[in-house]
Design a protein around this motif. Structure first.
Motif, PDB file in Angstrom:
ATOM      1  N   GLN A 339       1.935   6.379  15.225  1.00  0.00           N
ATOM      2  CA  GLN A 339       2.761   6.111  14.039  1.00  0.00           C
ATOM      3  C   GLN A 339       1.881   5.895  12.807  1.00  0.00           C
ATOM      4  OE1 GLN A 339       5.077   2.728  15.315  1.00  0.00           O
ATOM      5  NE2 GLN A 339       6.815   3.983  15.940  1.00  0.00           N
ATOM      6  N   ALA A 340       0.829   5.115  12.962  1.00  0.00           N
ATOM      7  CA  ALA A 340      -0.071   4.849  11.832  1.00  0.00           C
ATOM      8  C   ALA A 340      -0.774   6.122  11.378  1.00  0.00           C
ATOM      9  CB  ALA A 340      -1.092   3.778  12.225  1.00  0.00           C
ATOM     10  N   ALA A 341      -1.229   6.931  12.358  1.00  0.00           N
ATOM     11  CA  ALA A 341      -1.929   8.172  12.015  1.00  0.00           C
ATOM     12  C   ALA A 341      -1.010   9.132  11.285  1.00  0.00           C
ATOM     13  CB  ALA A 341      -2.471   8.823  13.289  1.00  0.00           C
ATOM     14  N   THR A 342       0.206   9.276  11.765  1.00  0.00           N
ATOM     15  CA  THR A 342       1.171  10.182  11.128  1.00  0.00           C
ATOM     16  C   THR A 342       1.477   9.734   9.703  1.00  0.00           C
ATOM     17  OG1 THR A 342       2.172  10.687  13.273  1.00  0.00           O
ATOM     18  CG2 THR A 342       3.478  11.170  11.314  1.00  0.00           C
ATOM     19  N   ALA A 343       1.661   8.421   9.524  1.00  0.00           N
ATOM     20  CA  ALA A 343       1.959   7.906   8.181  1.00  0.00           C
ATOM     21  C   ALA A 343       0.803   8.176   7.225  1.00  0.00           C
ATOM     22  CB  ALA A 343       2.252   6.411   8.254  1.00  0.00           C
ATOM     23  N   CYS A 344      -0.424   8.012   7.694  1.00  0.00           N
ATOM     24  CA  CYS A 344      -1.588   8.196   6.816  1.00  0.00           C
ATOM     25  C   CYS A 344      -1.862   9.672   6.531  1.00  0.00           C
ATOM     26  CB  CYS A 344      -2.815   7.525   7.430  1.00  0.00           C
ATOM     27  SG  CYS A 344      -2.749   5.728   7.299  1.00  0.00           S
ATOM     28  N   VAL A 345      -1.645  10.533   7.522  1.00  0.00           N
ATOM     29  CA  VAL A 345      -1.809  11.974   7.274  1.00  0.00           C
ATOM     30  C   VAL A 345      -0.819  12.435   6.209  1.00  0.00           C
ATOM     31  CG1 VAL A 345      -1.492  14.268   8.286  1.00  0.00           C
ATOM     32  CG2 VAL A 345      -2.772  12.539   9.529  1.00  0.00           C
ATOM     33  N   ARG A 346       0.413  11.960   6.330  1.00  0.00           N
ATOM     34  CA  ARG A 346       1.429  12.318   5.336  1.00  0.00           C
ATOM     35  C   ARG A 346       1.065  11.771   3.955  1.00  0.00           C
ATOM     36  NH1 ARG A 346       4.978   9.557   1.695  1.00  0.00           N
ATOM     37  NH2 ARG A 346       6.622  11.038   1.159  1.00  0.00           N
ATOM     38  N   ALA A 347       0.598  10.512   3.900  1.00  0.00           N
ATOM     39  CA  ALA A 347       0.233   9.904   2.624  1.00  0.00           C
ATOM     40  C   ALA A 347      -0.935  10.643   1.977  1.00  0.00           C
ATOM     41  CB  ALA A 347      -0.109   8.431   2.824  1.00  0.00           C
ATOM     42  N   LEU A 348      -1.892  11.093   2.797  1.00  0.00           N
ATOM     43  CA  LEU A 348      -3.006  11.886   2.271  1.00  0.00           C
ATOM     44  C   LEU A 348      -2.508  13.217   1.714  1.00  0.00           C
ATOM     45  CD1 LEU A 348      -5.879  11.442   4.894  1.00  0.00           C
ATOM     46  CD2 LEU A 348      -6.056  10.992   2.453  1.00  0.00           C
ATOM     47  N   ALA A 349      -1.595  13.856   2.437  1.00  0.00           N
ATOM     48  CA  ALA A 349      -1.118  15.181   2.044  1.00  0.00           C
ATOM     49  C   ALA A 349      -0.394  15.149   0.704  1.00  0.00           C
ATOM     50  CB  ALA A 349      -0.197  15.748   3.125  1.00  0.00           C
ATOM     51  N   VAL A 350       0.365  14.105   0.451  1.00  0.00           N
ATOM     52  CA  VAL A 350       1.149  14.039  -0.792  1.00  0.00           C
ATOM     53  C   VAL A 350       0.425  13.268  -1.891  1.00  0.00           C
ATOM     54  CG1 VAL A 350       3.308  14.254   0.458  1.00  0.00           C
ATOM     55  CG2 VAL A 350       2.452  11.974  -0.080  1.00  0.00           C
ATOM     56  N   GLY A 351      -0.819  12.853  -1.638  1.00  0.00           N
ATOM     57  CA  GLY A 351      -1.611  12.204  -2.669  1.00  0.00           C
ATOM     58  C   GLY A 351      -1.346  10.728  -2.866  1.00  0.00           C
ATOM     59  N   GLU A 352      -0.630  10.085  -1.940  1.00  0.00           N
ATOM     60  CA  GLU A 352      -0.363   8.651  -2.077  1.00  0.00           C
ATOM     61  C   GLU A 352      -1.568   7.809  -1.671  1.00  0.00           C
ATOM     62  OE1 GLU A 352       4.443   9.016  -1.124  1.00  0.00           O
ATOM     63  OE2 GLU A 352       3.124   7.960   0.258  1.00  0.00           O
ATOM     64  N   VAL A 353      -2.460   8.402  -0.882  1.00  0.00           N
ATOM     65  CA  VAL A 353      -3.657   7.705  -0.406  1.00  0.00           C
ATOM     66  C   VAL A 353      -4.861   8.596  -0.665  1.00  0.00           C
ATOM     67  CG1 VAL A 353      -4.877   6.927   1.667  1.00  0.00           C
ATOM     68  CG2 VAL A 353      -2.490   6.301   1.340  1.00  0.00           C
ATOM     69  N   ARG A 354      -5.975   7.998  -1.090  1.00  0.00           N
ATOM     70  CA  ARG A 354      -7.223   8.732  -1.307  1.00  0.00           C
ATOM     71  C   ARG A 354      -8.284   8.231  -0.321  1.00  0.00           C
ATOM     72  NH1 ARG A 354      -5.792   6.702  -6.410  1.00  0.00           N
ATOM     73  NH2 ARG A 354      -4.761   8.234  -7.754  1.00  0.00           N
ATOM     74  N   GLY A 355      -9.362   8.999  -0.204  1.00  0.00           N
ATOM     75  CA  GLY A 355     -10.446   8.596   0.684  1.00  0.00           C
ATOM     76  C   GLY A 355     -11.040   7.254   0.310  1.00  0.00           C
ATOM     77  N   SER A 356     -11.003   6.912  -0.973  1.00  0.00           N
ATOM     78  CA  SER A 356     -11.559   5.639  -1.433  1.00  0.00           C
ATOM     79  C   SER A 356     -10.698   4.450  -1.026  1.00  0.00           C
ATOM     80  CB  SER A 356     -11.706   5.664  -2.963  1.00  0.00           C
ATOM     81  OG  SER A 356     -10.449   5.922  -3.587  1.00  0.00           O
ATOM     82  N   ASP A 357      -9.496   4.715  -0.516  1.00  0.00           N
ATOM     83  CA  ASP A 357      -8.592   3.635  -0.102  1.00  0.00           C
ATOM     84  C   ASP A 357      -8.798   3.221   1.349  1.00  0.00           C
ATOM     85  OD1 ASP A 357      -7.276   3.524  -2.596  1.00  0.00           O
ATOM     86  OD2 ASP A 357      -5.977   5.202  -2.046  1.00  0.00           O
ATOM     87  N   LEU A 358      -9.899   3.640   1.959  1.00  0.00           N
ATOM     88  CA  LEU A 358     -10.112   3.411   3.388  1.00  0.00           C
ATOM     89  C   LEU A 358      -9.968   1.943   3.776  1.00  0.00           C
ATOM     90  CD1 LEU A 358     -10.913   4.362   6.216  1.00  0.00           C
ATOM     91  CD2 LEU A 358     -13.305   4.176   5.520  1.00  0.00           C
ATOM     92  N   LEU A 359     -10.683   1.054   3.099  1.00  0.00           N
ATOM     93  CA  LEU A 359     -10.649  -0.367   3.466  1.00  0.00           C
ATOM     94  C   LEU A 359      -9.254  -0.964   3.245  1.00  0.00           C
ATOM     95  CD1 LEU A 359     -14.097  -1.621   2.101  1.00  0.00           C
ATOM     96  CD2 LEU A 359     -13.471  -1.013   4.444  1.00  0.00           C
ATOM     97  N   LYS A 360      -8.593  -0.545   2.184  1.00  0.00           N
ATOM     98  CA  LYS A 360      -7.240  -1.040   1.919  1.00  0.00           C
ATOM     99  C   LYS A 360      -6.274  -0.594   3.021  1.00  0.00           C
ATOM    100  CE  LYS A 360      -7.708  -1.039  -3.128  1.00  0.00           C
ATOM    101  NZ  LYS A 360      -7.225  -0.441  -4.394  1.00  0.00           N
ATOM    102  N   VAL A 361      -6.429   0.651   3.457  1.00  0.00           N
ATOM    103  CA  VAL A 361      -5.568   1.170   4.518  1.00  0.00           C
ATOM    104  C   VAL A 361      -5.838   0.439   5.835  1.00  0.00           C
ATOM    105  CG1 VAL A 361      -5.065   3.200   5.943  1.00  0.00           C
ATOM    106  CG2 VAL A 361      -5.240   3.437   3.463  1.00  0.00           C
ATOM    107  N   ILE A 362      -7.112   0.210   6.143  1.00  0.00           N
ATOM    108  CA  ILE A 362      -7.460  -0.497   7.375  1.00  0.00           C
ATOM    109  C   ILE A 362      -6.827  -1.888   7.385  1.00  0.00           C
ATOM    110  CG2 ILE A 362      -9.382  -1.623   8.587  1.00  0.00           C
ATOM    111  CD1 ILE A 362     -11.089   0.806   7.917  1.00  0.00           C
ATOM    112  N   TRP A 363      -6.963  -2.623   6.289  1.00  0.00           N
ATOM    113  CA  TRP A 363      -6.413  -3.972   6.202  1.00  0.00           C
ATOM    114  C   TRP A 363      -4.886  -3.946   6.289  1.00  0.00           C
ATOM    115  CZ3 TRP A 363      -6.511  -8.669   7.234  1.00  0.00           C
ATOM    116  CH2 TRP A 363      -5.866  -9.676   6.494  1.00  0.00           C
TER     117      TRP A 363
END
Length: 455
Positions: A339-363
């Motif tokens: 579930q987490a992986a699917t949500a993050c792949v989708r967020a990356l695809a639509v530009g809601e998450v960037r590579g620089s958000d790694l620590l924020k996403v982990i937390w």
């Protein structure tokens, strides 16, 4: 009676699929079926058929309708049709295509087909097609329409409309009109609606949007398509490195790019290799081949789970009841990670998450996982108490909290790490995350059991 009504109220022969009619070689019935269905419906039927039957059906179409149907087909299906056409029909079809559609087909075509297509084109069409093919794979330049009505910035509305009437027939779209200076550099855009609604003597410069959204020809087509979705633009001007206008990226092409990208992501998330062509026209052997490699890789990766179970064999021998909850625990952890992986792949695809958000996403995902784990732990402890002892139920509850927190963290982090390493995030998503969490989840389970039960 209209076409749409005929297609909704078919007679006995029209109620059959085109494939059934063509296989029976009832060509008059096939012609009647083709005349009473819309191009996109016909294209879907052709994509379901083998090369021979599709070629027979396509040759029944008249010239104008054949082109409309052909442009609705995917490149792999277009190649199949072209290979069965004689030279005259072949030239008519490829010459009538829009340059961007032709380039899209050629980038996936065998060299023999590509050479035949280019050789059959007029000099002007060949030049435009070759120019599009010169842009990088996956770029906007490969997908844009080079046939654009561009307006000089010093025209009146009357002069602009006269220009549109003179050149619009050769353009793919005239709804968005780029405005350029004497060096063909983009200075703005004006919508056709604005020209039609304003007085003839009004200057175009008074109606121009002077800071339009645009993209560079070498930019990713997927990124540009998602930009269009965000800005609600029907057409996106495309410029070269010196901001000279080279084409328009149209909404229909943008939708195709997004559909192709999403289709590929879905296949990779499911642990399969993406394939071209219609699902119903793909053989069982081909479908199995596309899926087999990933299944074999995941099977090898799953040996980690076997190794972990063997390492804690002594613990299982002392408390055999621990084995009862292994499927439940690894299932919960795998699902939380997926579930987490699917949500993050989708967020990356639509530009809601960037590579620089790694620590924020982990937390963020870690906390989500702990909340989910706590909810599942409450239920798991009730189930555990009913079937085994309270101590083992406590082990199950603690493990669920830890596994879900860990799985969500891994599931959220892996797509972003893959992005940083220039790997497709979808490749390392759900199946890989699930396999990894299964093995590490067992380690968490047995270590928790040792700590709580003292075994």
């Amino acid at each position: 009676m209209t076409q749409s009504r005929l297609s909704h109220e078919p007679g006995p022969e029209l109620a059959k699929s085109l494939q059934e009619i063509v296989r029976a070689r009832r060509l008059p019935a096939a012609q009647k079926w083709l005349e009473t269905h819309l191009p996109h419906v016909i294209a879907d039927e052709l994509a379901r058929m083998d090369a021979v039957d599709a070629g027979v059906a396509f040759r029944v179409l008249d010239k104008d309708r054949a082109l409309a149907v052909f442009e609705e087909l995917k490149p792999v299906d277009q190649q199949q049709i072209l290979e069965g056409l004689r030279d005259r029909s072949f030239r008519d079809i490829v010459e009538g295509m829009d340059p961007d559609d032709r380039a899209r087909m050629l980038r996936e075509a065998p060299a023999k087909v590509a050479q035949r297509v280019l050789a059959g084109l007029s000099a002007n069409e060949r030049q435009m097609t070759s120019a599009l093919l010169g842009y990088p794979e996956g770029s906007v330049g490969r997908c844009m329409s080079p046939e654009v009505v561009a307006l000089p910035q010093n025209l009146t509305v009357e002069q602009a409309l006269r220009t549109v009437r003179a050149k619009g027939a050769d353009a793919e779209t005239v709804y968005t009109l780029p405005v350029v200076d004497s060096g063909r550099r983009l200075t703005g855009v004006v919508e056709l609606r604005e020209l039609v609604l304003n007085r003839p003597e009004t200057m175009v410069s008074a109606l121009v949007v002077t800071e339009p959204t645009f993209t560079y020809a070498t930019e990713s087509a997927e990124r540009a398509a998602r930009l269009m979705r965000e800005t609600n633009d029907l057409n996106l001007p495309v410029v070269d490195s010196e901001e000279r206008l080279v084409g328009l990226f149209t909404i229909d092409d943008a939708l195709e790019v997004i559909e192709a990208a999403d289709t590929e992501d879905v296949a990779r998330q499911a642990g399969a290799t993406p394939w071209a062509g219609h699902y119903m026209a793909t053989s069982v052997w081909q479908l199995a081949r596309y899926r087999a490699l990933w299944l074999m890789l995941l099977l090898v990766a799953a040996t980690l789970t076997v190794g972990v179970t063997q390492a804690f064999e002594a613990t299982l021998e002392q408390v055999a009841q621990l084995a009862l909850f292994i499927p439940m625990l690894i299932g919960a952890g795998g699902n939380a990670g997926a579930q987490a992986a699917t949500a993050c792949v989708r967020a990356l695809a639509v530009g809601e998450v960037r590579g620089s958000d790694l620590l924020k996403v982990i937390w963020r995902e870690c906390r989500v996982g702990l909340v989910l784990g706590s909810l599942l732990a409450a239920l798991g402890m009730v189930v555990g108490t009913l079937f085994v002892s309270a101590k083992i139920a406590l082990v199950v509850g603690i493990t669920l909290v830890l596994i879900c927190g860990w799985a969500a963290t891994i599931g959220g982090a892996m797509p972003l790490l893959a992005k940083r390493l220039r790997i497709d995030p979808a490749v390392v998503s759900a199946p890989m995350v699930t396999t990894l969490v299964d093995a590490t989840g067992l380690v968490i389970y047995f270590l928790t059991a040792k700590a709580v039960l003292g075994v």
